[in-house]
Design an enzyme around this catalytic site. Structure first.
Site, short mmCIF file in Angstrom:
data_model
loop_
_atom_site.label_atom_id
_atom_site.label_comp_id
_atom_site.label_asym_id
_atom_site.label_seq_id
_atom_site.Cartn_x
_atom_site.Cartn_y
_atom_site.Cartn_z
N ASP A 179 25.27 71.49 68.91
CA ASP A 179 26.59 72.10 68.98
C ASP A 179 27.24 71.84 70.35
O ASP A 179 26.58 71.42 71.32
CB ASP A 179 26.43 73.61 68.74
CG ASP A 179 27.67 74.26 68.14
OD1 ASP A 179 28.74 73.65 68.17
OD2 ASP A 179 27.55 75.41 67.65
N MET A 180 28.51 72.15 70.47
CA MET A 180 29.26 71.97 71.73
C MET A 180 30.51 72.80 71.58
O MET A 180 31.42 72.45 70.84
CB MET A 180 29.56 70.48 71.85
CG MET A 180 30.15 70.05 73.15
SD MET A 180 31.93 69.99 72.99
CE MET A 180 32.36 68.89 74.27
N GLU A 205 24.70 85.20 40.58
CA GLU A 205 24.94 84.24 41.66
C GLU A 205 23.66 83.46 42.00
O GLU A 205 23.71 82.27 42.30
CB GLU A 205 25.48 84.96 42.91
CG GLU A 205 26.94 85.38 42.74
CD GLU A 205 27.43 86.30 43.86
OE1 GLU A 205 28.65 86.30 44.09
OE2 GLU A 205 26.62 87.02 44.47
N ASP A 248 33.57 62.01 65.09
CA ASP A 248 34.06 60.67 65.39
C ASP A 248 32.95 59.66 65.15
O ASP A 248 31.79 60.01 64.98
CB ASP A 248 34.57 60.61 66.84
CG ASP A 248 33.49 61.00 67.85
OD1 ASP A 248 32.53 60.24 68.00
OD2 ASP A 248 33.62 62.08 68.48
N GLU A 284 43.03 51.97 86.45
CA GLU A 284 43.65 53.27 86.18
C GLU A 284 43.88 53.46 84.68
O GLU A 284 44.25 54.52 84.23
CB GLU A 284 44.96 53.39 86.95
CG GLU A 284 44.66 53.46 88.45
CD GLU A 284 45.89 53.50 89.31
OE1 GLU A 284 46.98 53.12 88.84
OE2 GLU A 284 45.75 53.93 90.48
N PHE A 298 41.31 59.43 84.09
CA PHE A 298 40.45 58.26 84.18
C PHE A 298 40.82 57.38 85.37
O PHE A 298 41.99 57.10 85.61
CB PHE A 298 40.60 57.42 82.90
CG PHE A 298 39.86 56.10 82.95
CD1 PHE A 298 38.52 56.04 82.61
CD2 PHE A 298 40.50 54.93 83.35
CE1 PHE A 298 37.83 54.84 82.67
CE2 PHE A 298 39.82 53.73 83.41
CZ PHE A 298 38.49 53.68 83.07
N GLY A 356 32.34 73.59 64.75
CA GLY A 356 32.76 72.92 63.51
C GLY A 356 32.95 71.45 63.79
O GLY A 356 32.12 70.80 64.41
N GLU A 373 44.11 57.71 79.75
CA GLU A 373 44.15 57.31 81.16
C GLU A 373 44.39 58.47 82.12
O GLU A 373 44.22 58.34 83.32
CB GLU A 373 45.20 56.23 81.39
CG GLU A 373 46.63 56.62 81.09
CD GLU A 373 47.07 56.15 79.70
OE1 GLU A 373 46.24 56.17 78.77
OE2 GLU A 373 48.25 55.78 79.56
C1 DGJ Z 1 29.81 77.00 66.38
C2 DGJ Z 1 29.29 76.40 65.13
O1 DGJ Z 1 30.26 75.63 64.50
C3 DGJ Z 1 28.77 77.49 64.23
O2 DGJ Z 1 28.36 76.96 63.00
C4 DGJ Z 1 27.65 78.18 64.93
O3 DGJ Z 1 26.59 77.28 65.12
C5 DGJ Z 1 28.13 78.72 66.26
N1 DGJ Z 1 28.76 77.71 67.05
C6 DGJ Z 1 26.99 79.32 67.03
O4 DGJ Z 1 27.35 79.69 68.28
#
Ligand code: DGJ
Length: 741
Positions: A478-479, A614, A534, A176, A280, A529, A277
């Site tokens: 990404d996630m 620029e 990690d 556990e 888990f 972002g 935990e």
């Molecule tokens: C979250 C990312 O951090 C951004 O830079 C971008 O890629 C968007 N997702 C796109 O959905």
């Protein structure tokens, strides 16, 4: 020899250049933690004096003696239900109801090289200089065994720890809780430094006193999270950047985690680290083994800079396997803040053309190129090109971009699915949802059940084809939501508690296979972002998008917080437009460039909005970045200011490993009149050597700075410092280069 066993004392010594870690088997067979600190060349067994406290029970063998309670001894890995009332390392229940464990020493093995753990990222040792120690502990009543694993990297000052839990009984055992490491420190006044935040404000360093009771740093989000990073530092009250004792514990894990920092009744402190935990449980049939994620531990008696440097060097050479740790990374333009979802091939080609003219080396097409993805409500899961936007598919677009002399990179978010997608329509059971309950949605997306091998295989084949069939040099992975609704249709009821960790194992398997198959592709991690920044992710991703907040001012504290544990080369940072899209703040172009150069550099803005001035700044920034690349990516990094400072500026420094090249960057963060000059004390120079000012450039500064002396000893720059006259303007900044003469 980094690992020694002293036979007659039954003691283990683990030694690195600047630390000594000591354990001993007690007369009751318990494994005691004796010492972690500056090398003493002595066995510190005299520190462990038995003492008695009411209501702290003794092991049975000690029933007639006062003292020796399991509740008071420094234990290397604690059991449960046996009289140690502090945080348990492991919680287990056997089929017949026997719960808890009273671990006693059974034996050990010392081996050359680094042990490995299956299915999860962990430190590796290419040079063959590491040594490993395995100590077997066993609970007689339940048959549960804990094999404690230690990897010792002496030059790097790093000790790795993990645990193999084995069911040595003939009944089922359910875990556990399965902690990775426990560190019992002697009573004292400690501070805890941890890294908290939220989306667009990750890894804010916070230093708080360790109080009596338990402080917890954790994530239950199925991700290491923006909110609390899986890394803590315990340090003495007097510890600062340059001096003082500090202990770091960093999990090599990207899922839900938990650190408990417990100051118990007599003032000693236990730090426990591992998988959280709460979501888990793990079923072990007879003989089955569960391996915990690894923890990277380092000790410094030379303050926080040395601790950070150990992590930076270690992650670069013993965690990240990508060739891009050493290879030069291209300066890129990312389409996200330039176009968001609003693009077609013409717009992408226009961005690429403008980028090529400025010397940018790679174009990254972000979210919106696939399926029906014209906003964030549809398409995730359908990893085939949207031909309405990109007629003829990816190949002609990539070909044209390559012809401009640019590399091509692409965005994916493989772990997710939209209900409005062909993938979901075909496999609704592949999403994590609890039967009979509507799932929670975030950014209108669901999470794929990565605990199912068929889901992982499907993603592997889909992404493999994408990369094999196209000339793609870079992938942004990404996630964009956290995990909820844990329930897998692929697992029986008694294994549902395994879903969160099996999700991570599935993800690691997918990443391992793809990064092995495509070693020349630069993979960049991202989770809205820096939500999954990690050490485990850094195995696959030599760089991670540090934050969705691209405001240079905000990035100062985000990147500074990140620098405590993670190498500068892993911090992906871009110059974006003003007013900044997240905050509306206006900062000078040069200050944005300077801040982004505290990482892996790129751009993220609509290039057609740039003025001629620029554009020349972009060209100059890119040339500077190339010239300073090795210094930034491989040099020693120093935080010159922290939260305790005067608060109107931030400064940081890179020094080449041979101490000959120095770059100091400074951003004025608050415009205040009559503050007086800024004095920056440099670090890491050779005190006896002479250093010459190579250049001093200001950005966004309204007043010219008077000329100053150009030659100093290293000692003068470190002890007296370098003085910068007052700078006027909104977020002006300055870069100063020195070289050893
Ligand atoms: C979250 C990312 O951090 C951004 O830079 C971008 O890629 C968007 N997702 C796109 O959905």
């Amino acid at each position: 020899m980094s690992i020694t066993f002293i036979e007659d004392k039954k003691a283990f010594l683990l030694e690195t250049c600047h630390s000594s870690y000591q354990m001993q088997v007690s007369e009751t067979g318990q494994l005691l933690h004796l010492y972690y600190g500056t090398p003493t060349h002595d066995l510190m067994d005299y520190l462990c004096v038995p003492f008695d406290v009411g209501f702290s029970p003794n092991p049975y063998e000690k029933k007639l003696t006062r003292g020796g309670s399991s509740d008071l001894l420094p234990l290397e890995y604690s059991g449960q239900n046996t009289g140690d009332f502090r945080t348990a390392s492991v919680c287990s229940v056997r089929e017949d109801g026997i719960w808890g464990a009273d671990f006693r020493y059974e034996g050990h093995e010392i081996l050359d090289g680094k042990y490995s753990i299956k299915g999860m990222p962990s430190a590796f040792d290419k040079s063959g200089s590491a040594e490993s120690l395995k100590i077997l502990l066993r609970d007689e009543a339940s048959g549960l065994e804990a094999e404690l694993l230690y990897g010792v990297f002496d030059k790097e000052d790093m000790i790795t720890r993990a645990v193999r839990l084995r069911n040595g009984s003939d009944q089922k055992i359910t875990l556990e809780k399965a902690g990775s490491a426990c560190l019992d420190l002697p009573s004292g006044d400690y501070d805890l430094i941890h890294f908290h935040g939220r989306h667009t404000l990750e890894r804010q360093a916070e230093r708080v006193p360790v109080m009596t009771g338990i402080e917890t740093v954790s994530s239950k989000r199925g991700a290491s999270s923006h909110q609390q990073n899986p890394f803590v530092i315990l340090c003495g009250k007097d510890a600062g950047e340059e001096a003082g004792e500090c202990f770091g514990m960093m999990l090599v894990y990207s899922g839900s985690h938990r650190f408990d920092i417990e100051k118990e009744q007599t003032g000693s402190v236990r730090v426990s680290a591992g998988i959280h935990e709460e979501h888990f449980s793990w079923l072990l049939r007879p003989n089955e083994v569960f391996e915990t994620p690894e923890v990277l531990m380092t000790f410094s008696d030379r303050g926080l800079s040395a601790l950070s440097d150990s992590y930076h060097r270690f992650i670069r050479s013993h965690i990240c396997k990508s060739a891009y740790m050493e290879r030069k990374r291209p300066v890129l333009i990312n389409s996200w803040e330039a176009c968001y979802f609003d693009f077609d091939s013409e717009k992408i080609l226009d961005l690429a053309r403008r980028a090529a003219e400025l010397g940018i080396e790679m174009l990254v097409m972000d979210d919106g190129w696939f399926g029906k993805r014209i906003d964030d409500n549809a398409g995730l899961g359908d990893w085939y090109v949207n031909e309405d936007r990109l007629p003829g598919g990816l190949a002609p677009l990539i070909g044209k971009i390559r012809d401009m002399g640019l590399k091509f990179g692409i965005w994916v978010e493989p772990e997710m699915v939209n209900e409005d997608s062909d993938l979901y329509r075909a496999h609704p059971d592949w999403a994590l949802t609890v039967p009979g309950r509507k799932p929670s949605v975030s950014r209108n997306q669901l999470v794929l059940d990565m605990s199912r091998p068929e889901v992982v295989d499907y993603l592997y084949h889909t992404l493999h084809s994408l990369l094999a069939d196209h000339d793609i040099a870079y992938v942004k992975w990404d996630m964009n939501r956290h995990l909820t609704d844990f329930y897998s249709r692929g697992l029986p009821p008694e294994r549902q508690g395994e879903v969160p960790h099996r999700f991570m194992l599935g993800l690691y398997d997918l990443l391992e296979r793809l990064t092995e198959d495509f070693p020349d592709v630069l993979f960049e991690g991202c989770s809205g972002g820096g939500g999954r920044f990690d050490a485990a992710m850094l195995r696959y991703f030599p760089q991670i998008w540090c934050s969705d907040d691209t405001d240079a001012f905000e990035r100062l504290s985000i990147q500074e917080g990140t620098s405590y544990g993670y190498p500068i080369s892993s911090v992906s940072a871009h110059v974006s437009a003003v007013p900044n899209h997240q905050t509306g703040r206006i900062t000078p172009f040069g200050t944005r460039g300077l801040t982004a150069m505290q990482g892996s550099f790129g751009y993220e803005l609509d290039l057609k909005t740039l003025t001629e001035e620029e554009k020349s700044e972009v060209r100059k920034q890119i040339a500077d970045y190339h010239a300073l690349y090795d210094l930034i990516q491989k040099g020693s990094y120093y935080r010159l200011t922290d939260q305790m400072g005067r608060g109107d500026h931030k400064a940081w420094e890179f020094v080449s490993r041979d101490r000959s090249q120095v770059m100091v960057s400074l951003v004025v963060t608050a415009a205040r009149p009559c503050l007086g000059p800024i004095r920056i004390r440099l670090r890491g120079l050779l005190p006896e050597a002479d250093y010459e000012l190579v250049s001093r450039e200001t950005f966004g500064c309204g007043n010219p700075l008077p000329d100053q002396r150009k030659r100093f000893t290293g000692a003068a720059l470190m002890k007296g410092g370098y003085v910068l006259p007052e700078m006027f303007g909104s977020f002006p900044s300055c870069r100063i280069l020195f070289k050893k003469v």
